[in-house]
Design a protein around this motif. Structure first.
Motif, mmCIF file in Angstrom:
data_model
loop_
_atom_site.group_PDB
_atom_site.id
_atom_site.type_symbol
_atom_site.label_atom_id
_atom_site.label_comp_id
_atom_site.label_asym_id
_atom_site.label_seq_id
_atom_site.Cartn_x
_atom_site.Cartn_y
_atom_site.Cartn_z
ATOM 1 N N GLU A 1 48.566 52.860 33.116
ATOM 2 C CA GLU A 1 47.399 52.547 32.292
ATOM 3 C C GLU A 1 46.304 51.934 33.162
ATOM 4 O O GLU A 1 45.128 52.271 33.025
ATOM 5 N N ALA B 1 52.422 50.256 32.311
ATOM 6 C CA ALA B 1 51.269 49.376 32.535
ATOM 7 C C ALA B 1 50.549 49.747 33.822
ATOM 8 O O ALA B 1 49.309 49.738 33.872
ATOM 9 N N ARG C 1 58.289 49.894 30.953
ATOM 10 C CA ARG C 1 57.066 49.232 30.482
ATOM 11 C C ARG C 1 56.166 48.847 31.651
ATOM 12 O O ARG C 1 54.939 48.968 31.559
#
Length: 78
Positions: A40, A37, A33
């Protein structure tokens, strides 16, 4: 033959899942995760018009200690 091929492809996944404790799997999930992130944020950086070198440095800083390699555990073509 097809079933054998599927079994051979799935075997490493099953072995990996059995070799990790629940706590290790939980930590892996958190790392994935965090890497997602960071990627992104790199995509948004590029969308904002910043130069790729700037975005890459930000990505590398975000991923320090998270993933192996210069590309935060992911590298695409080009």
């Amino acid at each position: 033959m097809r079933k054998l091929l599927l079994l051979l492809l799935a075997a490493p996944c099953v072995a990996w899942a059995q070799a990790h404790s629940a706590e290790e799997v939980k930590k892996d999930i958190q790392r994935h995760r965090a890497m997602a992130a960071a990627h992104e944020a790199a995509a948004k950086c590029l969308e904002s018009g910043k130069k790729p070198d700037v975005c890459m440095k930000d990505l590398q800083a975000s991923c320090k200690g998270l993933a192996i390699g210069r590309y935060c555990g992911m590298k695409h073509e080009h």
